[in-house]
Write a protein that holds these residues in place. Structure first.
Motif, PDB file in Angstrom:
ATOM      1  N   ARG A  25       0.821  -1.215   0.000  1.00  0.00           N
ATOM      2  CA  ARG A  25       0.000   0.000   0.000  1.00  0.00           C
ATOM      3  C   ARG A  25       0.853   1.261   0.000  1.00  0.00           C
ATOM      4  O   ARG A  25       0.498   2.272  -0.605  1.00  0.00           O
ATOM      5  CB  ARG A  25      -0.925  -0.017   1.220  1.00  0.00           C
ATOM      6  CG  ARG A  25      -1.902   1.153   1.249  1.00  0.00           C
ATOM      7  CD  ARG A  25      -2.794   1.114   2.469  1.00  0.00           C
ATOM      8  NE  ARG A  25      -3.736   2.212   2.461  1.00  0.00           N
ATOM      9  CZ  ARG A  25      -4.928   2.191   1.891  1.00  0.00           C
ATOM     10  NH1 ARG A  25      -5.337   1.084   1.284  1.00  0.00           N
ATOM     11  NH2 ARG A  25      -5.727   3.232   1.920  1.00  0.00           N
ATOM     12  N   ARG A  26       2.012   1.199   0.652  1.00  0.00           N
ATOM     13  CA  ARG A  26       2.850   2.394   0.757  1.00  0.00           C
ATOM     14  C   ARG A  26       3.634   2.697  -0.533  1.00  0.00           C
ATOM     15  O   ARG A  26       4.328   3.714  -0.606  1.00  0.00           O
ATOM     16  CB  ARG A  26       3.819   2.245   1.928  1.00  0.00           C
ATOM     17  CG  ARG A  26       4.822   1.122   1.761  1.00  0.00           C
ATOM     18  CD  ARG A  26       5.768   1.052   2.953  1.00  0.00           C
ATOM     19  NE  ARG A  26       6.727  -0.028   2.848  1.00  0.00           N
ATOM     20  CZ  ARG A  26       6.509  -1.274   3.192  1.00  0.00           C
ATOM     21  NH1 ARG A  26       5.304  -1.623   3.682  1.00  0.00           N
ATOM     22  NH2 ARG A  26       7.446  -2.206   3.076  1.00  0.00           N
ATOM     23  N   THR A  27       3.525   1.799  -1.537  1.00  0.00           N
ATOM     24  CA  THR A  27       4.214   2.045  -2.821  1.00  0.00           C
ATOM     25  C   THR A  27       3.210   2.528  -3.848  1.00  0.00           C
ATOM     26  O   THR A  27       2.374   1.756  -4.337  1.00  0.00           O
ATOM     27  CB  THR A  27       4.895   0.764  -3.333  1.00  0.00           C
ATOM     28  OG1 THR A  27       5.849   0.322  -2.373  1.00  0.00           O
ATOM     29  CG2 THR A  27       5.595   1.020  -4.668  1.00  0.00           C
ATOM     30  N   PRO A  28       3.209   3.807  -4.193  1.00  0.00           N
ATOM     31  CA  PRO A  28       2.253   4.309  -5.190  1.00  0.00           C
ATOM     32  C   PRO A  28       2.601   3.782  -6.587  1.00  0.00           C
ATOM     33  O   PRO A  28       3.772   3.552  -6.902  1.00  0.00           O
ATOM     34  CB  PRO A  28       2.418   5.825  -5.107  1.00  0.00           C
ATOM     35  CG  PRO A  28       3.790   6.045  -4.561  1.00  0.00           C
ATOM     36  CD  PRO A  28       4.087   4.882  -3.660  1.00  0.00           C
ATOM     37  N   PHE A  29       1.560   3.619  -7.371  1.00  0.00           N
ATOM     38  CA  PHE A  29       1.780   3.179  -8.747  1.00  0.00           C
ATOM     39  C   PHE A  29       2.709   4.148  -9.493  1.00  0.00           C
ATOM     40  O   PHE A  29       3.499   3.739 -10.349  1.00  0.00           O
ATOM     41  CB  PHE A  29       0.454   3.069  -9.503  1.00  0.00           C
ATOM     42  CG  PHE A  29      -0.364   1.865  -9.111  1.00  0.00           C
ATOM     43  CD1 PHE A  29       0.121   0.924  -8.226  1.00  0.00           C
ATOM     44  CD2 PHE A  29      -1.645   1.670  -9.636  1.00  0.00           C
ATOM     45  CE1 PHE A  29      -0.625  -0.191  -7.872  1.00  0.00           C
ATOM     46  CE2 PHE A  29      -2.395   0.562  -9.304  1.00  0.00           C
ATOM     47  CZ  PHE A  29      -1.894  -0.371  -8.417  1.00  0.00           C
ATOM     48  N   LEU A  30       2.613   5.429  -9.171  1.00  0.00           N
ATOM     49  CA  LEU A  30       3.434   6.426  -9.840  1.00  0.00           C
ATOM     50  C   LEU A  30       4.923   6.162  -9.620  1.00  0.00           C
ATOM     51  O   LEU A  30       5.747   6.398 -10.518  1.00  0.00           O
ATOM     52  CB  LEU A  30       3.070   7.820  -9.330  1.00  0.00           C
ATOM     53  CG  LEU A  30       3.796   8.993 -10.019  1.00  0.00           C
ATOM     54  CD1 LEU A  30       3.508   9.003 -11.518  1.00  0.00           C
ATOM     55  CD2 LEU A  30       3.387  10.320  -9.376  1.00  0.00           C
ATOM     56  N   ALA A  31       5.266   5.642  -8.428  1.00  0.00           N
ATOM     57  CA  ALA A  31       6.675   5.353  -8.151  1.00  0.00           C
ATOM     58  C   ALA A  31       7.189   4.250  -9.074  1.00  0.00           C
ATOM     59  O   ALA A  31       8.333   4.295  -9.540  1.00  0.00           O
ATOM     60  CB  ALA A  31       6.836   4.948  -6.684  1.00  0.00           C
ATOM     61  N   ILE A  32       6.346   3.261  -9.327  1.00  0.00           N
ATOM     62  CA  ILE A  32       6.752   2.178 -10.246  1.00  0.00           C
ATOM     63  C   ILE A  32       6.918   2.722 -11.664  1.00  0.00           C
ATOM     64  O   ILE A  32       7.878   2.401 -12.364  1.00  0.00           O
ATOM     65  CB  ILE A  32       5.714   1.042 -10.211  1.00  0.00           C
ATOM     66  CG1 ILE A  32       5.585   0.471  -8.799  1.00  0.00           C
ATOM     67  CG2 ILE A  32       6.097  -0.052 -11.197  1.00  0.00           C
ATOM     68  CD1 ILE A  32       4.489  -0.567  -8.648  1.00  0.00           C
TER      69      ILE A  32
END
Length: 521
Positions: A111-118
């Motif tokens: 949950r703490r990893t936003p899709f934008l970061a990927i």
């Protein structure tokens, strides 16, 4: 190299975990896309990592998930990232089983990893890979340029073959292999002659891929105009990558520069060659040698042949008027043959819309001219006259011989005639000209009209008398008439034609007229 699923797993800031498809993590990722559609396939191009939160999916339905995953795999999606802690606390087992069955890598996204970061991580990795490719490409370009400037095309091909981990070969304008690296590649390149020929028939720039999966060959045309000036073949065991592609494109540019002479240089060489030819024809061989210098090697000292080429287009334009002119094509073929054989050749327009060529007697250029005449001259509308072997002092006579041979070639409908042929055989084929036939018909018309009215066979009698050299008894016997009858007929011939048969010129002209109108008799 481009980012892969494995590199994303190893990215410490993303904290992704693998839930299925562990054996396919080396698959490259070309982009990241987030979609909550139940069927995102219409918006996929292939190679994407798809990110979902399963807002609109029944991720716990095994049948629905099996169909969903099958559609993704069919669209070329390389991985599925599932956000945990949003709509589902963990990746549903139905989705895990469907991904395992289909062999689709499935990643759990915390949950703490936003899709934008990927997306940013993939974008940064792609940009870094492209930068590395551009940097490596520039380095390859510099290395190929140094090789070309220092040691020529052969060294360039050797460096190119090393860069692509394969082989490379250079073809000239005629489709002949002129250099290859490594050395064994010359045999492989020679087997591609038919493919290079097809490439040459297409307008430049042109390319083609031939061969099998483990012997892939790319053919690229060389040249700046519409006509192909040469070709480059690059053989590898797999499709070229970005860095290898940069190297090939650099090689094409460099080889084009080395095979395509500048227009100014070519024009200067043409003017110099034309001046040398004029000096030879005006009886100044020493001046011609002085002006030519080392440009034509020992051509002006050895026995040479002089040939003149003419085409149907010569009346409209000079042979240097364009790359597609038939005589320009012939000149390039002869110059390529000379280069391969290490011979000197002088090929220039002669000022009358024709191509004049000086070539070593018995050399590769003369052989190439004869081969060109057999293969392509008829289709291109080119006729060639070839002189006997000669030297600089007799160049004017050789030029006249080539003109005479050219005239005979034109009249006989042949692509090439050598002057030596004119002294053999019968003179009658030389009279196969409309003007000569018209003269013969006019000379004999009155006799034919007389015979057509049934008042005597004067034409046959004249033929028999001339063939017997004026011997009355022999000619009369051939005709089956009395010699006095034949004498009467010959007087009638003289009266009708207004010519005396005692005149040797009249007898010669009448005999040639008879042979021209009916050469079989």
């Amino acid at each position: 190299m481009p980012p892969t699923l494995a590199s994303l797993i190893q990215h410490s800031a993303l904290n992704l975990t693998v839930r299925a498809g562990e054996d396919r993590l080396q698959t490259p990722v070309r982009w990241v896309h987030a979609s909550e559609l139940a069927d995102p396939v219409p918006y996929m191009e292939g190679g994407e990592l798809l990110l979902v939160t399963a807002t609109t999916l029944d991720a716990e339905d095994p049948e629905a998930m099996a169909g969903y995953v099958r559609r993704l795999v069919g669209a070329g999606v390389v991985g599925l990232g599932f956000a945990v802690g949003v709509n589902y606390e963990d990746v549903p087992e139905a989705l895990v089983e469907a991904a395992r069955s289909a062999g689709l890598p499935l990643l759990a996204v915390p949950r703490r990893t936003p899709f934008l970061a990927i997306s940013k991580a993939v974008s940064a990795a792609i940009a870094a890979d492209q930068y590395r490719a551009v940097t490596a490409g520039f380095e390859a370009q510099r290395e190929l340029t140094r090789a070309a400037l220092a040691d020529g095309p052969a060294a360039l091909l050797a460096r190119l073959a090393a860069h692509v981990d394969g082989w490379a070969a250079l073809y000239d304008a005629t489709g002949t292999v002129v250099a290859a690296a490594p050395d064994w590649a010359a045999r492989r390149a020679a087997r591609l002659t038919a493919d290079v020929e097809r490439l040459r028939e297409r307008p430049a720039p042109a390319s083609a891929v031939v061969g099998g999966a483990d012997d892939r060959v790319e053919l690229q045309s060389l040249g700046t105009g519409r006509r192909v000036r040469g070709a480059l073949a690059v053989g590898t065991a797999a499709p070229l990558g970005t860095v290898e592609r940069y190297a090939v494109h650099s090689a094409i540019a460099l080889l084009t520069l080395t095979t395509e002479r500048s227009r100014a240089l070519q024009a200067a060489e043409q003017r110099l060659g034309a001046a040398v030819l004029r000096m030879l024809l005006s009886g100044q061989p020493d001046h011609a040698r002085a002006v030519a210098g080392d440009l034509y090697g020992g051509l002006l000292d050895a026995p040479f042949r002089l040939m003149i080429g003419e085409s149907a287009e010569s009346a409209q334009s000079a042979p240097d008027a364009g790359a597609d002119h038939p005589l320009q094509v012939l000149a390039e073929a002869l110059e390529a043959a000379a280069a391969r054989a290490g011979e000197a050749v002088l090929a220039v327009p002669d000022g009358e819309g024709r191509l004049a060529v000086l070539a070593v007697d018995g050399g590769a250029v003369v052989t190439a001219a004869e081969g060109y005449a057999r293969r392509e001259a008829e289709e291109a509308g080119v006729v060639v006259g070839l002189s006997a072997p000669t030297g600089p002092i007799a160049a004017a006579g050789a030029y006249k011989q080539a003109e005479q041979a050219l005239s005979v070639a034109r009249r006989r409908g042949r692509a090439l005639v050598e002057h030596e042929e004119l002294a053999t055989g019968s003179i009658l084929p030389l009279l196969a000209d409309d003007a000569v036939r018209a003269f013969a018909d006019g000379m004999l018309r009155a006799l034919y009209e007389h015979d057509a009215k049934g008042r005597g066979d004067l034409v046959a009698s004249l033929r028999a008398w001339l063939s017997r050299h004026g011997q009355w008894d022999a000619a009369a016997a051939d005709l089956g008439v009395h010699r006095h009858t034949l004498r009467y007929r010959m007087r009638r011939v003289e009266e009708i034609l207004g010519r005396s048969l005692d005149d040797p010129d009249a007898r010669m002209e009448l005999w040639l007229a008879l042979k021209t109108t009916n050469p079989s008799e």
